[in-house]
Design a protein around this motif. Structure first.
Motif, short mmCIF file in Angstrom:
data_model
loop_
_atom_site.label_atom_id
_atom_site.label_comp_id
_atom_site.label_asym_id
_atom_site.label_seq_id
_atom_site.Cartn_x
_atom_site.Cartn_y
_atom_site.Cartn_z
N GLY A 101 -16.78 41.25 -98.64
CA GLY A 101 -16.81 40.10 -97.88
C GLY A 101 -17.43 40.13 -96.71
O GLY A 101 -17.77 39.47 -96.09
N ARG A 102 -17.71 41.52 -96.41
CA ARG A 102 -18.40 41.76 -95.19
C ARG A 102 -19.79 41.09 -95.12
O ARG A 102 -20.50 41.13 -96.30
N ARG A 103 -20.12 40.74 -93.87
CA ARG A 103 -21.49 39.95 -93.80
C ARG A 103 -22.37 40.62 -92.70
O ARG A 103 -21.85 41.09 -91.74
N PHE A 104 -23.71 40.84 -93.28
CA PHE A 104 -24.50 41.53 -92.38
C PHE A 104 -25.83 40.57 -91.97
O PHE A 104 -26.41 40.43 -93.01
N THR A 105 -26.11 40.20 -91.06
CA THR A 105 -27.04 39.26 -90.83
C THR A 105 -28.28 40.06 -90.37
O THR A 105 -28.27 41.31 -89.99
N MET A 160 -11.31 40.43 -94.88
CA MET A 160 -12.81 40.10 -94.39
C MET A 160 -13.01 39.85 -93.25
O MET A 160 -12.63 39.60 -92.36
N ASN A 161 -14.49 40.48 -92.98
CA ASN A 161 -15.18 40.60 -91.70
C ASN A 161 -16.37 39.76 -91.59
O ASN A 161 -17.30 39.95 -92.17
N ASP A 162 -16.06 38.66 -90.78
CA ASP A 162 -17.31 37.93 -90.81
C ASP A 162 -18.33 37.90 -89.43
O ASP A 162 -19.30 37.31 -89.32
N THR A 163 -18.09 39.34 -88.96
CA THR A 163 -19.02 39.59 -87.87
C THR A 163 -20.21 40.00 -88.14
O THR A 163 -20.61 40.74 -89.04
#
Ligand SMILES: Cc1cc2nc3c(=O)[nH]c(=O)nc-3n(C[C@H](O)[C@H](O)[C@H](O)COP(=O)(O)OP(=O)(O)OC[C@H]3O[C@@H](n4cnc5c(N)ncnc54)[C@H](O)[C@@H]3O)c2cc1C
Length: 438
Positions: free
Chosen positions: A107-111, A1-4
């Motif tokens: 699970g990757r997140r994109f703000t 998972m990449n929370d960046t």
């Protein structure tokens, strides 16, 4: 998972859906001088591509998926557009204002500071027994087309369920490959949702002349198994059986609205947007096949919303949404148009013919070069042309310029259409207002 967080600026734009509308939206933002980070996230593994050739050149082996790319990798890099493929956004966590974080299946997140939805549409499924048999195909994506192309190479008899554009284009492609082709549809005419009766009748005759068998007003109730899990045909409601070793179901597309629904946006046969492309939350924009928008031209009798499935409207809506994000909102007003290629027949349609009360056929349909002009009263509202590209351009210009062709002279093919156009008496002018950004 990449929370960046991928896009750090509060003015960063995240575009969900990487195809015609999503890519156009990103490109238009840059054309409008938008200086902030832009990320386009798409679920498909392929670089964003043109869909129209999937049912045409790609099916008969004249092109490859790579050659259908909308833009080169260098273009995205030069423009500072971050393209992320193979990630499906499943949730959006809202922050203050228009910002938030989109969460992918992985699970990757994109703000993001602003969000755009260009999630397109999916092929409608036919919920009948046998729908899961081998040899039953749908066509929406490049992967669908590659799979169908492989099956077509081995097939003898192809059954197409549905008489819309995709069904007829697949029928033409299969015929070109020498397959036996049958088209079966529930409607009583071909292309019933898009063109008037004379054009429908022309396509019925043209396909018949080229060896396609057509069954109108029929309903498949189940697909038949040859005993090995492979389809061997379809049984109709009247008990008849249409034999085939390959079935393509082309019964339309449904807008992909699941993410918008999860976000609580207003959805009604598409993500509801206003003329500037804004959704019901007043900050997220949306464009393309996934949206239901106010009609971009005046429709006789009025119409609250309409959903299109065409390259032209996806591009125009994306330009509109980009203008809104760039702080220069303008209403989407333009004459919608689209095309379809079947055999050696190029159909081009402009305007919305739905509200017509009469029409004039221009030229002889048997010559396979003709047009149909649709009127509401004396007002020209739309037209279809087959193998008449010059006349089609004249039609589009007339509609865009608020001009008409008097019905009493519209059938005179000794005079070019352009020369027959005159100022329209009254409200047609509004129909021609072209989107400011185009
Ligand atoms: C076979 C075929 C032939 C066609 N022929 C013609 C033609 O001749 N002329 C014409 O004018 N039009 C034609 N069309 C229609 C035209 O291609 C579409 O109108 C156009 O592609 C719409 O673009 P779009 O970006 O709105 O949607 P789409 O092209 O559907 O793209 C949406 C993208 O968003 C992605 N996506 C969806 N949800 C998510 C999510 N949650 N997270 C990440 N990604 C997501 C999808 O995977 C897809 O890649 C054809 C369509 C098909 C399928």
């Amino acid at each position: 998972m990449n929370d960046t967080a991928v896009a750090p600026s509060s003015d960063s734009v995240l575009i969900v859906g990487a195809c015609q509308a999503g890519v156009q939206l990103a490109c238009s933002l840059r054309e409008y001088g938008y200086p902030h980070p832009i990320t386009v996230v798409g679920a498909e593994p392929h670089a964003p591509y043109q869909r129209p050739p999937l049912s045409k050149a790609l099916l008969h082996g004249e092109t490859t998926v790579d050659s259908l790319a909308l833009r080169s990798a260098e273009y995205y890099a030069e423009q500072g557009i971050d393209l992320i493929l193979g990630e499906r956004i499943t949730d959006v966590e809202r922050g203050d204002g228009g910002g938030g974080t989109a969460v992918a299946e992985s699970g990757r997140r994109f703000t993001f500071g602003r969000l755009a939805l260009t999630t397109g549409a999916r092929a409608r499924r036919l919920p009948v027994e046998g729908a899961g048999l081998r040899g039953v195909h749908y066509l929406r994506t490049a992967d669908d087309a590659l799979e169908l192309r492989g099956s077509l190479a081995r097939a003898e008899d192809v059954l197409v369920i549905g008489g819309g554009f995709i069904g007829l284009e697949v029928a033409a492609s299969a015929r070109k490959l020498g397959r036996g082709v049958t088209v079966a549809l529930a409607d009583d005419r071909l292309l019933g949702r898009a063109v008037g009766a004379p054009t429908s009748e022309f396509f019925l005759q043209a396909h018949t002349r080229r060896g396609v068998r057509t069954h109108l007003s029929v309903q498949p109730v189940r697909f038949l198994d040859d005993g090995s899990g492979q389809v061997r045909g379809a049984e109709l409601a009247d008990g008849r059986v249409l034999t085939a070793d390959l079935v393509v179901v082309g019964i339309g597309a449904a807008p992909r609205t699941e993410l918008a629904e999860r976000m609580g946006l207003h959805v009604d046969n598409g993500i509801v947007v206003d003329a500037a492309g804004l959704t019901s939350d007043g900050t997220t924009v949306a464009a393309g096949d996934c949206v239901a928008c106010p009609p971009p031209v005046d429709v006789p009798g009025g119409l609250e919303r309409i959903r299109f499935e065409s390259v032209n409207t996806a591009v125009e809506q994306a330009r509109t949404a980009a203008a809104t994000l760039a702080g220069r909102p303008a209403a989407y007003r333009a004459v919608p148009w689209f095309w379809s290629d079947q055999f050696d027949l190029k159909l081009q349609v402009a305007g919305l013919s739905g509200g017509h009360d009469h029409y004039v056929v221009r030229g002889d349909p048997d010559s396979e070069k003709f047009g149909v002009l649709y009127y509401h009263g004396s007002r020209l509202i739309a037209g279809d042309f087959v193998n008449r590209p010059g006349e089609f351009l004249a039609l589009r210009a007339a509609l865009a310029g608020g001009r008409t062709v008097p019905p009493e002279v519209a059938g005179d093919t000794t005079v070019p259409l352009k020369k027959l156009t005159v100022e329209a008496a009254a409200p047609a002018a509004a129909a021609g207002a072209v989107h400011a950004g185009s």
